[in-house]
Write a protein that holds these residues in place. Structure first.
Motif, mmCIF file in Angstrom:
data_model
loop_
_atom_site.group_PDB
_atom_site.id
_atom_site.type_symbol
_atom_site.label_atom_id
_atom_site.label_comp_id
_atom_site.label_asym_id
_atom_site.label_seq_id
_atom_site.Cartn_x
_atom_site.Cartn_y
_atom_site.Cartn_z
ATOM 1 N N ARG A 151 0.821 -1.198 0.000
ATOM 2 C CA ARG A 151 0.000 0.000 0.000
ATOM 3 C C ARG A 151 0.859 1.254 0.000
ATOM 4 N NH1 ARG A 151 -1.465 -3.692 3.590
ATOM 5 N NH2 ARG A 151 -3.568 -4.529 3.583
ATOM 6 N N ASN A 152 0.287 2.310 -0.558
ATOM 7 C CA ASN A 152 0.973 3.599 -0.494
ATOM 8 C C ASN A 152 1.118 4.066 0.939
ATOM 9 O OD1 ASN A 152 1.286 3.815 -3.258
ATOM 10 N ND2 ASN A 152 -0.684 4.835 -3.550
ATOM 11 N N THR A 153 0.157 3.690 1.784
ATOM 12 C CA THR A 153 0.218 4.083 3.191
ATOM 13 C C THR A 153 1.473 3.540 3.848
ATOM 14 O OG1 THR A 153 -2.192 4.118 3.335
ATOM 15 C CG2 THR A 153 -0.977 3.968 5.416
ATOM 16 N N LEU A 154 1.769 2.274 3.616
ATOM 17 C CA LEU A 154 2.952 1.660 4.202
ATOM 18 C C LEU A 154 4.217 2.322 3.687
ATOM 19 C CD1 LEU A 154 4.230 -0.509 5.982
ATOM 20 C CD2 LEU A 154 4.107 -2.081 4.037
ATOM 21 N N GLU A 155 4.263 2.602 2.401
ATOM 22 C CA GLU A 155 5.447 3.243 1.835
ATOM 23 C C GLU A 155 5.643 4.635 2.431
ATOM 24 O OE1 GLU A 155 7.511 4.360 -2.456
ATOM 25 O OE2 GLU A 155 5.589 3.313 -2.398
ATOM 26 N N SER A 156 4.565 5.383 2.550
ATOM 27 C CA SER A 156 4.658 6.724 3.142
ATOM 28 C C SER A 156 5.140 6.641 4.582
ATOM 29 C CB SER A 156 3.292 7.415 3.097
ATOM 30 O OG SER A 156 2.862 7.592 1.761
ATOM 31 N N TYR A 157 4.635 5.673 5.315
ATOM 32 C CA TYR A 157 5.033 5.479 6.712
ATOM 33 C C TYR A 157 6.527 5.166 6.817
ATOM 34 C CZ TYR A 157 5.306 3.255 11.320
ATOM 35 O OH TYR A 157 5.669 2.901 12.598
ATOM 36 N N LEU A 158 7.010 4.271 5.955
ATOM 37 C CA LEU A 158 8.418 3.887 6.005
ATOM 38 C C LEU A 158 9.336 5.052 5.637
ATOM 39 C CD1 LEU A 158 8.305 0.291 4.481
ATOM 40 C CD2 LEU A 158 8.280 0.982 6.879
ATOM 41 N N LEU A 159 8.903 5.860 4.685
ATOM 42 C CA LEU A 159 9.710 7.032 4.332
ATOM 43 C C LEU A 159 9.815 8.003 5.500
ATOM 44 C CD1 LEU A 159 8.447 7.661 0.680
ATOM 45 C CD2 LEU A 159 10.731 6.893 1.364
ATOM 46 N N GLU A 160 8.713 8.174 6.235
ATOM 47 C CA GLU A 160 8.734 9.044 7.412
ATOM 48 C C GLU A 160 9.668 8.497 8.484
ATOM 49 O OE1 GLU A 160 7.168 12.080 8.030
ATOM 50 O OE2 GLU A 160 6.979 11.954 5.850
ATOM 51 N N LEU A 161 9.626 7.175 8.700
ATOM 52 C CA LEU A 161 10.498 6.573 9.718
ATOM 53 C C LEU A 161 11.955 6.581 9.298
ATOM 54 C CD1 LEU A 161 7.905 5.863 11.176
ATOM 55 C CD2 LEU A 161 8.895 3.635 11.695
ATOM 56 N N GLN A 162 12.189 6.481 8.002
ATOM 57 C CA GLN A 162 13.563 6.577 7.516
ATOM 58 C C GLN A 162 14.145 7.952 7.846
ATOM 59 O OE1 GLN A 162 14.040 6.608 3.226
ATOM 60 N NE2 GLN A 162 15.947 5.475 3.384
ATOM 61 N N LYS A 163 13.371 9.002 7.615
ATOM 62 C CA LYS A 163 13.831 10.358 7.936
ATOM 63 C C LYS A 163 14.006 10.530 9.439
ATOM 64 C CE LYS A 163 10.458 12.334 5.611
ATOM 65 N NZ LYS A 163 9.583 13.385 5.005
ATOM 66 N N LEU A 164 13.073 9.970 10.199
ATOM 67 C CA LEU A 164 13.141 10.077 11.657
ATOM 68 C C LEU A 164 14.380 9.378 12.204
ATOM 69 C CD1 LEU A 164 11.730 10.959 14.285
ATOM 70 C CD2 LEU A 164 10.460 8.799 14.224
ATOM 71 N N ALA A 165 14.652 8.177 11.708
ATOM 72 C CA ALA A 165 15.817 7.419 12.166
ATOM 73 C C ALA A 165 17.117 8.152 11.839
ATOM 74 C CB ALA A 165 15.820 6.030 11.539
ATOM 75 N N THR A 166 17.178 8.770 10.658
ATOM 76 C CA THR A 166 18.370 9.522 10.266
ATOM 77 C C THR A 166 18.617 10.684 11.228
ATOM 78 O OG1 THR A 166 18.068 8.940 7.923
ATOM 79 C CG2 THR A 166 19.442 10.862 8.408
#
Length: 347
Positions: A151-166
């Motif tokens: 889902r696009n929702t999951l992809e959007s969520y992972l992109l947000e967490l990627q930025k957060l983790a960085t």
């Protein structure tokens, strides 16, 4: 480009109350009321959730870190110092004001709940491939690419967490007083993955284990307790304490690789998940790891004659291979990575 699924490495080679029984998922198994727990799930080798003579300990209050204050730095570095001391003394904190929109989190929650209501044959389309960790909906990332996303929702969520983790790892580097570039080089273009887990209600939760006690063999883990059902426990002072979640917060774990990289300054924490007799639980864990070509070892910036390396230096690929070859048992793999007296160092 090499794609490898890391989905919760610390769950490998263990039986979880969340995984499948033969070809039938646990969720299907408990659709009809069950009175006794199948032998496959009974864990008499583990300390039960309430083994203390005076009963279960009260939920422990874990440190809370405010991401907005952390990034702004307007408090003269007090929140950064709090992050530093928390990673040293706890290895776990709850992150509030993290910047991931409530609407995205609510949409993710809704879609996951709907996913677990699907017929078994539909869910099996997203089953882990043979040799991977049991579960559904694994997504592995390398260099920002998605292996699979439903889902696009999951992809959007992972992109947000990627930025957060960085952001978090960069701030940890600042707190450790090392060059941020050195930290970024450790995880840049590395492996990122997500594991979605469903824990059905269990009629005898004292006999089973949601997830076996372990510390994450990762760099950093961000846990989203999707439907707010508490189950996480941490081991502190030799005692298992339940963690009471702060609403809308993420739980962030220091992983073994970060303990190694910080040369023991930061500490990964042993944790487990218990079962609930009345409520189902859905969680999403996001894992950050170095790329396979990287080396796992103490940061050179933290090593000097007065502060010798406490851990071995090995390639990430060898680190993973060694981890898979050992039985999961608390923090024993991290202990395996320690340099024993007189052993010397390959760094």
């Amino acid at each position: 480009m090499r794609h490898i699924n890391f989905s919760n490495m610390a769950s490998l080679q263990v039986e979880e109350f969340s995984h499948s029984l033969s070809e039938i998922s646990l969720q299907e198994l408990v659709k009809e009321p069950i009175i006794t727990i199948p032998q496959n799930f009974i864990r008499l080798d583990q300390e039960p959730p309430s083994s203390l003579p005076y009963g279960s300990p009260s939920p422990i209050t874990t440190p809370t870190i405010d991401m907005t204050r952390l990034v702004s730095g307007e408090d003269d570095g007090l929140e950064l110092e709090k992050l530093h001391s928390t990673c040293k003394e706890w290895g776990l904190f709850q992150l509030v004001n993290h910047g991931v929109s409530p609407s995205l989190l609510e949409k993710l929650k809704h879609e996951l709940e709907e996913f677990y209501k699907l017929p078994l044959e539909e869910k099996m389309k997203y089953k882990m491939r043979p040799g991977e960790v049991e579960g559904y909906g694994n997504t592995a990332r390398e260099a920002g690419k998605l292996d699979w996303a439903d889902r696009n929702t999951l992809e959007s969520y992972l992109l947000e967490l990627q930025k957060l983790a960085t952001k978090l790892l960069s701030l940890m580097a600042k707190a450790l007083k090392i060059d941020v570039t050195e930290m970024i080089e450790l995880f840049d273009d590395g492996m990122q993955s997500v594991k979605m887990t469903y824990y059905p209600p269990c009629p005898q939760p004292e006999l089973v284990m949601g997830i076996t006690p372990h510390s994450d063999a990762t760099l950093l883990t961000i846990l989203n307790q999707v439907n707010g059902v508490d189950a996480l426990q941490i081991r502190k002072g030799g005692v298992w304490f339940p963690v009471s979640f702060v609403p809308d917060a993420f739980v962030v774990n220091v992983g073994d690789i970060l303990e190694i990289f910080s040369n023991g300054i930061y500490r990964s924490i042993e944790h487990r998940a218990t079962a609930n007799s009345e409520k189902e639980r859905i969680s999403v864990a996001f894992f950050i790891n170095p790329k396979f070509e990287a080396e796992v070892g103490p940061s050179p910036s933290l090593i000097n004659p007065k502060n010798p390396p406490l851990f071995k230096r090995v390639g990430m690929e060898q680190y993973v291979k060694d981890f898979f070859s050992r039985k999961l048992n608390g923090k024993t793999y991290l202990q395996h990575m320690r340099i024993e007296n007189g052993e010397g160092n390959s760094a």
